[in-house]
Scaffold this active site. Structure first.
Site, short mmCIF file in Angstrom:
data_model
loop_
_atom_site.label_atom_id
_atom_site.label_comp_id
_atom_site.label_asym_id
_atom_site.label_seq_id
_atom_site.Cartn_x
_atom_site.Cartn_y
_atom_site.Cartn_z
N HIS A 30 0.85 -1.19 0.00
CA HIS A 30 0.00 0.00 0.00
C HIS A 30 0.89 1.25 0.00
CE1 HIS A 30 -3.96 1.98 1.28
NE2 HIS A 30 -3.10 2.96 1.09
N HIS A 32 1.34 4.90 -2.51
CA HIS A 32 0.80 5.66 -3.65
C HIS A 32 1.93 6.25 -4.48
CE1 HIS A 32 -3.47 5.69 -2.30
NE2 HIS A 32 -2.89 5.42 -1.14
N ARG A 85 3.32 16.67 -15.26
CA ARG A 85 2.63 17.16 -16.45
C ARG A 85 3.00 16.46 -17.74
NH1 ARG A 85 2.49 23.64 -15.02
NH2 ARG A 85 1.74 23.32 -12.89
N GLY A 186 -9.03 8.36 -1.92
CA GLY A 186 -9.57 9.69 -1.63
C GLY A 186 -10.45 9.67 -0.39
N GLU A 216 -10.83 4.05 6.75
CA GLU A 216 -9.69 4.91 7.14
C GLU A 216 -10.22 6.12 7.91
OE1 GLU A 216 -7.69 6.65 3.77
OE2 GLU A 216 -5.93 7.24 4.94
N ASP A 294 2.12 4.03 2.64
CA ASP A 294 1.08 4.92 2.10
C ASP A 294 1.65 6.05 1.23
OD1 ASP A 294 -1.58 5.32 1.65
OD2 ASP A 294 -2.02 6.26 3.56
#
Ligand SMILES: O=C(O)c1cccc(C(=O)CC[C@H]2O[C@@H](n3cnc4c(=O)[nH]cnc43)[C@H](O)[C@@H]2O)c1
Ligand SMILES: [Zn+2]
EC number: 3.5.4.40
Length: 356
Positions: A30, A32, A85, A186, A216, A294
């Protein structure tokens, strides 16, 4: 040094145990993608894009990464997403994340990526997939760390984001080879899990595993929803499961692992203090607990520190830490020979370390 007193420092059990953790072969389930951008990468990208509110100075960055609550964390997270970007930004970020994992002896990682956030900001979808795959292959060849992807729906962005994420994850002409699972991230408050069922059904039908965040920042009913509606095979965080003994028993009986990220829960203020973290209740109930980081630089941590925190909270010695590392291998979506190889490595490392 900026005051980061809301974030616990290293678990600091003892020096030997920390050295053991540093060399222990591990799996990370886990973590991101954008949340793993190192302060150096974030500073570099922020300097390249002076229109951004993200600071370029690492000291100021530590302050910027101090969160008042979960919503504030998501705001800051999205300001970093805005810095990425081009496909080359995506490739560099992914490769550097793999390098950081390899330095911590992470042999296998499932990295959560939110492709919707990049495609909606104008990055071409095929160029995006090529960038992450190129970095994955380079990282495996150069560092020996195997990366796999979890594509998550940013739930608060609505069903449009769910549709787009499901499309990117299931279209054979687009989905990347390294994709193994489908998630939901989210904020949870005001974003009920059941509405995402059709998208999870499509992803599961396409062979992906289901790994939503749940419990969470909301109660155990969200974890039940993730299990019954989204057919979750692991739960991201699942912190509030501790409030429901029947849920704990269900998780334990079905070997549904919790992806526990202790420092994250303090940094986003989902849990007040580390000593109040329910990790001990999980292990006492026989739940398969895995330790994860995380969004490590944003929370001033890394996976090794999370193992140190777990050692303190669970009062673990070297064998206990090796068992935690093996839990993550068991709960991973790696194939059986791959799992056996890492478990053997963990056992050999531990036996050698403990030999007189
Ligand atoms: O990309 C957008 O335009 C967008 C619009 C509205 C909402 C969102 C999100 O909610 C993005 C959330 C983002 O946060 C990631 N993440 C990182 N750490 C965590 C966590 O501990 N718990 C939940 N989500 C987390 C998640 O992967 C999403 O990418 C985006
Ligand atoms: Zn997460």
């Amino acid at each position: 040094m900026t005051d980061r007193s809301s974030v616990p420092a290293a678990g600091t059990p003892d020096r030997d145990l920390q050295a053991f953790i540093a060399g222990l072969p591990k799996a990370e389930l886990h973590v991101h993608h954008v949340g793993s951008a190192s302060p150096r990468i974030v500073s570099e990208l922020a300097a390249r894009h002076p229109d951004s509110k993200v600071p370029t100075d690492p000291e100021a960055l530590a302050d910027y990464f101090t969160f008042t609550d979960f919503a504030h964390f998501i705001d800051v997270y999205l300001s970093v997403v805005d810095l990425i970007r081009t496909p080359e930004d995506v490739r560099l970020l992914t490769y550097e994340v793999a390098r950081d994992l390899a330095r911590q002896q992470v042999r296998y990682a499932e990295l959560t990526i939110t492709p919707f956030s990049s495609t909606r900001r104008g990055i071409d979808e095929l160029a995006f997939m090529a960038a992450i795959e190129d970095a994955r292959k380079a990282a495996e060849a150069e560092f020996g760390t195997v990366l796999r992807w979890c594509f998550d729906i940013p739930g608060e962005a609505g069903l449009e984001s769910a549709e787009e994420t499901a499309r990117l994850a299931t279209d054979d002409r687009i989905r990347p080879e390294g994709l193994v699972s489908f998630g939901l991230g989210g904020p949870e408050i005001g974003v009920p899990r059941p509405q995402f069922k059709p998208y999870f059904d499509r992803a599961i039908a396409a062979g992906l595993h289901s790994v939503p965040h749940a419990g969470e920042t909301t109660g155990p009913e969200t974890v039940w929803d993730a299990l019954t509606e989204l057919r979750a095979e692991r739960i991201g965080h699942g912190t509030s499961s501790a409030q429901d003994p029947k849920l704990l028993a269900h998780l334990a009986e079905h070997r549904i692992a919790l992806e526990v990220c202790p420092t994250s829960n303090i940094a986003t203020r989902a849990v007040r203090t580390l000593d109040e973290h329910p990790i001990k209740e999980f292990t006492r109930a026989g739940v398969l607990v895995t330790i994860n980081s995380d969004d490590p630089p944003m929370f001033g941590t890394d996976l090794n520190n999370e193992y140190a925190v777990a050692a303190r909270l669970l009062d673990l010695d070297e064998r206990g830490l090796a068992d935690l590392a093996k839990n993550a291998v068991e709960a991973s979506f790696l194939d059986a020979p791959g799992k056996a190889r890492i478990v053997r490595e963990i056992d050999t490392y531990t036996t050698t370390w403990l030999a007189p």
